[in-house]
Design an enzyme around this catalytic site. Sequence first.
Site, short mmCIF file in Angstrom:
data_model
loop_
_atom_site.label_atom_id
_atom_site.label_comp_id
_atom_site.label_asym_id
_atom_site.label_seq_id
_atom_site.Cartn_x
_atom_site.Cartn_y
_atom_site.Cartn_z
N ASN A 392 0.83 -1.21 0.00
CA ASN A 392 0.00 0.00 0.00
C ASN A 392 0.86 1.26 0.00
O ASN A 392 1.13 1.82 -1.05
CB ASN A 392 -0.94 -0.01 1.21
CG ASN A 392 -2.13 0.94 1.01
OD1 ASN A 392 -2.02 1.95 0.35
ND2 ASN A 392 -3.27 0.59 1.58
N ASP A 393 1.32 1.69 1.16
CA ASP A 393 2.05 2.96 1.24
C ASP A 393 3.31 2.96 0.38
O ASP A 393 3.71 4.02 -0.13
CB ASP A 393 2.44 3.25 2.70
CG ASP A 393 1.22 3.58 3.56
OD1 ASP A 393 0.23 4.09 3.01
OD2 ASP A 393 1.26 3.32 4.77
N VAL A 394 3.95 1.81 0.21
CA VAL A 394 5.22 1.77 -0.52
C VAL A 394 5.04 1.94 -2.02
O VAL A 394 6.03 1.99 -2.76
CB VAL A 394 5.99 0.47 -0.22
CG1 VAL A 394 6.35 0.38 1.25
CG2 VAL A 394 5.21 -0.76 -0.68
#
Length: 466
Positions: A392-394
């Site tokens: 997700n965030d990466v």
Amino acid sequence: MTEWIPSAIQICYLIAASLFILGLKQLGSPATARRGNLLGAIGMLIAIVATLLDREILNYSTILVGMVLGSAIGTLMAQRVEMTAMPQMVGLLNGFGGAASALVAIGEFWKVLDAGLVPPLDDTITIVLSVLIGGITFTGSLLAFAKLQELMPGAPITFPAQQPVNLSLLIGFLVCSVYLVLDPTNTTVFLIMLGFSLVLGVLFVLPIGGADTPVVISLLNSFSGLAASAAGFVLMNNMLIIAGALVGASGIILTEIMCRAMNRTLANVLFSAFGSKTTLSAAGGAVQDKTVRSIDAEEGAMMLGYARSVVIVPGYGMAVAQAQHSVRELADQLERLGVEVKYAIHPVAGRMPGHMNVLLAEANVPYTQLYDMEDVNPEFERTDVALVIGANDVVNPAARHDHSSPIYGMPILEVDRAKHAIVIKRGMNAGFSGVENELFYQDKTVMLFGSAKDMVAKLVGGVKEL
């Protein structure tokens, strides 16, 4: 006749230290990590045998029982613990290392007092350091283990005046330390110091969020090394000093690498309670009015099967679902169709550095197909399909341009530059940072909702039919 023993012991220590250094060097690459681990284990065996030949070994039978029990437990853990639970095991073993160092210091302190002697100043200082670092490492690691094992909530736990309380405990420990230096025979003060260190360990990890716990585990790993080194000074054992210093240095270097990969400082990780609240950036708010496109596994299989190049981006969702073997099978089927397959590995994609590498290695994914972030990012523009599995965030493009985003400046895998992206995800929940992922709303992105293992298995079935 025994005059040669001290020299032989020091030579064994030198050999063991050399093996530790060589092992650490080889642990830096997945291709040589197993050999590095073996070298370290051989070095430790040599160091243990040499130490058993050293002075003042009181009871070999008791030591042998301990070694047999410890080896049996270690073997059982190695065989039973799943690769997805490896971070928890590392955290737990860090705690045992800190406890061992603290117990050595406590035992040495009582040994001197029982002999009717007064501990010298240098011994008192090293004992104090061992108790402080070992106690914090022990309880802090146990709490980190509990968070990763989901025995307690993984979200940051805070309370009013938390940092002042921590500071007060540390000051209390330092005051007791000074008092103990002035009166080294005061056992009450010593026990109070031990209590301070154990409580500090709990309060140190309590406000750390689940996704930041790997950073703390690396830091606690460094602490366990420092505690061991301090215990080495207590026992005047050169091998323990060297081994502890190596662990301490490698742990702090790893911690710095992880912080850099998230574009955050260590202080921010430790004291900001990151992830305790959902924070939507301006971009995150803007995407609320947009829609996502979802597909089924059959459509996804067609996109992958007719592509020329595919980059697989594994994330924590893949680890939780234990989908690594299905992912390898999918890659095999794509390669059968002539598709070029690569894996993009972000430094903090899992719960510990190298977590994705370890999981994929367990599934026998060739090391040559694993690409670090710096190497694979230029490849995305030439990639037909990027398959994101539980990350997700990466992969959030907001990290590049949204100055208001909590993840702004964090190096990411530039999946949005690929021609098409398929994202396997259970739902549209935000990542750990609380920021909506812009990638999910882009026209070139399609969502495949469901468990990573189930969806990848369906993709495998679909590709087989092409």
